[in-house]
Write an enzyme that holds these catalytic residues in place. Structure first.
Site, PDB file in Angstrom:
ATOM      1  N   ALA A   1       0.844  -1.210   0.000  1.00  0.00           N
ATOM      2  CA  ALA A   1       0.000   0.000   0.000  1.00  0.00           C
ATOM      3  C   ALA A   1       0.867   1.244   0.000  1.00  0.00           C
ATOM      4  O   ALA A   1       0.495   2.274  -0.553  1.00  0.00           O
ATOM      5  CB  ALA A   1      -0.909   0.005   1.231  1.00  0.00           C
TER       6      ALA A   1
ATOM      7  N   GLU B   1       3.841   1.786  -4.080  1.00  0.00           N
ATOM      8  CA  GLU B   1       3.514   1.995  -5.496  1.00  0.00           C
ATOM      9  C   GLU B   1       2.629   3.227  -5.683  1.00  0.00           C
ATOM     10  O   GLU B   1       2.801   4.004  -6.629  1.00  0.00           O
ATOM     11  CB  GLU B   1       2.815   0.745  -6.031  1.00  0.00           C
ATOM     12  CG  GLU B   1       3.022   0.636  -7.521  1.00  0.00           C
ATOM     13  CD  GLU B   1       2.126  -0.379  -8.163  1.00  0.00           C
ATOM     14  OE1 GLU B   1       1.602  -1.265  -7.471  1.00  0.00           O
ATOM     15  OE2 GLU B   1       1.942  -0.250  -9.378  1.00  0.00           O
TER      16      GLU B   1
ATOM     17  N   SER C   1       2.543   5.882  -3.777  1.00  0.00           N
ATOM     18  CA  SER C   1       3.315   7.121  -3.611  1.00  0.00           C
ATOM     19  C   SER C   1       4.241   7.349  -4.806  1.00  0.00           C
ATOM     20  O   SER C   1       4.456   8.493  -5.231  1.00  0.00           O
ATOM     21  CB  SER C   1       4.145   7.059  -2.327  1.00  0.00           C
ATOM     22  OG  SER C   1       3.305   6.794  -1.238  1.00  0.00           O
TER      23      SER C   1
ATOM     24  N   CYS D   1      -7.183   6.172   3.860  1.00  0.00           N
ATOM     25  CA  CYS D   1      -5.775   5.760   3.830  1.00  0.00           C
ATOM     26  C   CYS D   1      -5.052   6.084   5.137  1.00  0.00           C
ATOM     27  O   CYS D   1      -4.962   7.253   5.535  1.00  0.00           O
ATOM     28  CB  CYS D   1      -5.080   6.472   2.676  1.00  0.00           C
ATOM     29  SG  CYS D   1      -3.336   6.101   2.597  1.00  0.00           S
TER      30      CYS D   1
ATOM     31  N   GLU E   1       5.957  13.089   1.955  1.00  0.00           N
ATOM     32  CA  GLU E   1       6.933  12.736   0.910  1.00  0.00           C
ATOM     33  C   GLU E   1       6.777  13.671  -0.294  1.00  0.00           C
ATOM     34  O   GLU E   1       7.761  14.184  -0.835  1.00  0.00           O
ATOM     35  CB  GLU E   1       6.718  11.285   0.442  1.00  0.00           C
ATOM     36  CG  GLU E   1       7.168  10.245   1.460  1.00  0.00           C
ATOM     37  CD  GLU E   1       6.808   8.819   1.044  1.00  0.00           C
ATOM     38  OE1 GLU E   1       6.352   8.590  -0.088  1.00  0.00           O
ATOM     39  OE2 GLU E   1       6.972   7.910   1.884  1.00  0.00           O
TER      40      GLU E   1
HETATM   41  C1  HEM Z   1      -0.292   8.713  -2.735  1.00  0.00           C
HETATM   42  C2  HEM Z   1      -0.186   7.647  -2.008  1.00  0.00           C
HETATM   43  C3  HEM Z   1      -1.356   6.835  -1.539  1.00  0.00           C
HETATM   44  C4  HEM Z   1      -2.616   6.725  -2.066  1.00  0.00           C
HETATM   45  C5  HEM Z   1      -3.182   7.419  -3.294  1.00  0.00           C
HETATM   46  C6  HEM Z   1      -3.359   5.813  -1.219  1.00  0.00           C
HETATM   47  C7  HEM Z   1      -4.680   5.482  -1.411  1.00  0.00           C
HETATM   48  C8  HEM Z   1      -5.435   4.718  -0.537  1.00  0.00           C
HETATM   49  C9  HEM Z   1      -6.864   4.500  -0.641  1.00  0.00           C
HETATM   50  C10 HEM Z   1      -7.753   5.030  -1.759  1.00  0.00           C
HETATM   51  C11 HEM Z   1      -7.234   3.713   0.399  1.00  0.00           C
HETATM   52  C12 HEM Z   1      -8.670   3.289   0.748  1.00  0.00           C
HETATM   53  C13 HEM Z   1      -9.072   1.965   0.149  1.00  0.00           C
HETATM   54  C14 HEM Z   1     -10.534   1.637   0.362  1.00  0.00           C
HETATM   55  O1  HEM Z   1     -11.267   2.373   1.020  1.00  0.00           O
HETATM   56  O2  HEM Z   1     -10.981   0.604  -0.164  1.00  0.00           O
HETATM   57  C15 HEM Z   1      -6.036   3.426   1.163  1.00  0.00           C
HETATM   58  C16 HEM Z   1      -5.984   2.635   2.287  1.00  0.00           C
HETATM   59  C17 HEM Z   1      -4.822   2.366   2.984  1.00  0.00           C
HETATM   60  N1  HEM Z   1      -3.576   2.900   2.758  1.00  0.00           N
HETATM   61 FE1  HEM Z   1      -3.080   4.208   1.341  1.00  0.00          FE
HETATM   62  N2  HEM Z   1      -2.521   5.373  -0.227  1.00  0.00           N
HETATM   63  C18 HEM Z   1      -1.305   5.974  -0.373  1.00  0.00           C
HETATM   64  C19 HEM Z   1      -0.184   5.834   0.425  1.00  0.00           C
HETATM   65  C20 HEM Z   1      -0.123   5.033   1.532  1.00  0.00           C
HETATM   66  C21 HEM Z   1       1.030   4.892   2.386  1.00  0.00           C
HETATM   67  C22 HEM Z   1       2.344   5.648   2.205  1.00  0.00           C
HETATM   68  C23 HEM Z   1       0.698   3.962   3.324  1.00  0.00           C
HETATM   69  C24 HEM Z   1       1.524   3.420   4.436  1.00  0.00           C
HETATM   70  C25 HEM Z   1       2.801   3.414   4.537  1.00  0.00           C
HETATM   71  C26 HEM Z   1      -0.675   3.558   3.095  1.00  0.00           C
HETATM   72  C27 HEM Z   1      -1.375   2.670   3.854  1.00  0.00           C
HETATM   73  C28 HEM Z   1      -2.722   2.399   3.715  1.00  0.00           C
HETATM   74  C29 HEM Z   1      -3.437   1.507   4.594  1.00  0.00           C
HETATM   75  C30 HEM Z   1      -2.863   0.750   5.776  1.00  0.00           C
HETATM   76  C31 HEM Z   1      -4.757   1.480   4.124  1.00  0.00           C
HETATM   77  C32 HEM Z   1      -5.920   0.652   4.669  1.00  0.00           C
HETATM   78  C33 HEM Z   1      -6.733   1.445   5.618  1.00  0.00           C
HETATM   79  C34 HEM Z   1      -7.941   0.684   6.113  1.00  0.00           C
HETATM   80  O3  HEM Z   1      -8.462  -0.196   5.436  1.00  0.00           O
HETATM   81  O4  HEM Z   1      -8.367   1.005   7.221  1.00  0.00           O
HETATM   82  N3  HEM Z   1      -1.132   4.215   1.988  1.00  0.00           N
HETATM   83  N4  HEM Z   1      -4.959   4.072   0.581  1.00  0.00           N
END
Ligand code: HEM
Length: 404
Positions: free
Chosen positions: A246, A249, A251, A356, A365
């Site tokens: 997560a 890619e 980021s 997220c 970042e």
């Molecule tokens: C530009 C960068 C990023 C984008 C566009 C992004 C986008 C998203 C989105 C759209 C979701 C929600 C998925 C859903 O509701 O079905 C999500 C969940 C999540 N993201 Fe990101 N993400 C990014 C960077 C990161 C980073 C840097 C981390 C951790 C190091 C991270 C960790 C997570 C985690 C743990 C979830 C799950 C949250 C949950 O289900 O409670 N993400 N992300």
């Protein structure tokens, strides 16, 4: 304008060949002509901002649990095990329990501890750019930074980043709507290899419990597993895999798209140089304009309706983030890339209980990388048109050649 697009026959499982480069036109046509669009397999494509918000906000109707959807797709395979155990694909109460365990890694203090490292890495890559005069921004910058940081955060050696990157791509690649036999097999192998790799890291941490840095997530998860009721071993391994996937890619693509959009809109670079305080709104605009994750999914837990359209129980809805982010009802002049845009409540990080967990880290970042890059190289140039992959769930830049 989108009028030449044949929306009646549009199907997510059989997309037109020009879908990726022309995505914005398809989004506009769907939003106007068929905002809750049925696919042939009974699922629906949502493109209106308000409909996505409704689905994100109510997990009691709109489930993230993927067992029903991934059973037929993945069978009883490692990919099934992974994608149905990851935090993002489970509902409460399991979701609430697991998400709490992640909190220690995402506190302000834990993030502040990563900040100097982000500065140092960005400076190092920019020194390279200065020395060489040109680089493929994807290979030499945007791929490297997030993977280093997420490895740090999790507590695995960044020297293993190439291994991790390959596994991550194969596992996430298996989420594309249509999958070849080879993609499926490669995805399963990647899950198995990744699990074996992480079992070794967990063993090391257990043998040396105080060895991790403050806020390290591997230590937090290992402790939770040792306490038994909080996390099983399988859950632990899959959360680590998920976090590594997560966190990088997405980021990477945010950084690549940001540089690409700025170079395509040189007036915006001038605006940023004239007023560096625009960096925060710039980051939001990049996220809105080219959402790194284009599609989230939910499943209707029972018969329901959305903006007057009946949605039968069990239906999958595809939440088209890229389209919602360009909805003129929410964003005036949505096709205008405007780094001063305010308000900008884009959905690139989702919304609601699954929002997220890493959004503050991703924003940090981007903030550091873009500010330093454009300050140091105000005359940056695009050397060749950027290359996009043909994946549709992740909007991916594969090559971006720039020169100073
Ligand atoms: C530009 C960068 C990023 C984008 C566009 C992004 C986008 C998203 C989105 C759209 C979701 C929600 C998925 C859903 O509701 O079905 C999500 C969940 C999540 N993201 Fe990101 N993400 C990014 C960077 C990161 C980073 C840097 C981390 C951790 C190091 C991270 C960790 C997570 C985690 C743990 C979830 C799950 C949250 C949950 O289900 O409670 N993400 N992300």
């Amino acid at each position: 304008m989108p009028d030449d697009i044949d929306i009646a026959n549009f199907d997510l499982m059989a997309l037109p060949t020009d879908y990726v480069p022309e995505a914005h036109r398809y989004f506009a046509a769907l939003r106007r002509g068929s905002p809750i669009h049925p696919n042939n397999d009974g699922s629906f494509i949502l493109t209106r901002y308000d409909d996505l918000v409704t689905a994100y906000r109510d997990p009691s109707v709109w489930s993230s649990d993927k067992k029903a959807a991934f059973g037929p797709k993945f069978g009883n395979s490692p990919l099934f095990e992974h994608h149905t155990t990851s935090l993002v694909f489970v509902d409460p109460p399991d979701h609430t329990r697991i998400r709490k365990l992640f909190q220690s890694a995402f506190t302000r203090k834990a993030l502040a501890a990563l900040e100097p490292r982000i500065h140092a890495l960005v400076d190092e890559y920019l020194d390279e750019l200065a020395d060489r005069g040109e680089m493929d921004f994807v290979a030499d910058f945007s791929f490297k930074l997030p993977v280093e940081i997420v490895c740090d955060m999790l507590g695995v050696p960044a020297s293993d980043r190439l291994l991790i990157r390959d596994w991550a791509l194969l596992i996430l690649g298996a989420l594309e709507p249509v999958l070849t036999d080879k993609q499926f097999q490669d995805g399963c192998d990647a899950v198995n290899n990744f699990k074996a790799y992480l079992r070794d890291r967990v063993k090391e941490r257990k043998a040396n419990p105080g060895g991790g840095r403050d806020g390290e997530i591997l230590s937090a998860l290992v402790e939770a597993e040792e306490e038994g009721a909080k996390l099983t071993e399988i859950e632990l391994l899959h959360q680590c895999i998920f976090l590594l996937n997560a966190g990088h890619e997405t980021s990477t693509n945010m950084l690549s798209h940001g540089v690409h959009e700025m170079l395509r809109h040189p007036g915006e670079i001038q605006k940023l140089l004239a007023d560096p305080t625009l960096i925060d709104t710039m980051v939001e605009e990049v996220l809105r304009f080219q959402a790194p994750i284009q599609i989230n999914n939910r499943r209707a837990q029972h018969d329901t309706e959305l903006s007057g359209t009946a949605i039968p129980a069990g239906s999958i809805v595809h939440l088209m983030i890229g389209a919602a982010n360009l909805d003129p009802e929410q964003f005036p002049y949505p096709e205008r890339f405007d780094i001063a845009r305010r308000p900008n409540r884009h959905l690139s990080f989702g919304l609601g209980i699954h929002i997220c967990a890493g959004n503050a880290l991703a924003r940090m970042e981007a903030n550091i990388a873009f500010a330093k890059l454009f300050q140091r190289f105000p005359n940056l140039k695009l050397e060749a048109p950027a290359k996009l992959s043909n994946r549709i769930r992740f909007r991916e830049v594969t090559e971006l050649h720039i020169a100073v």
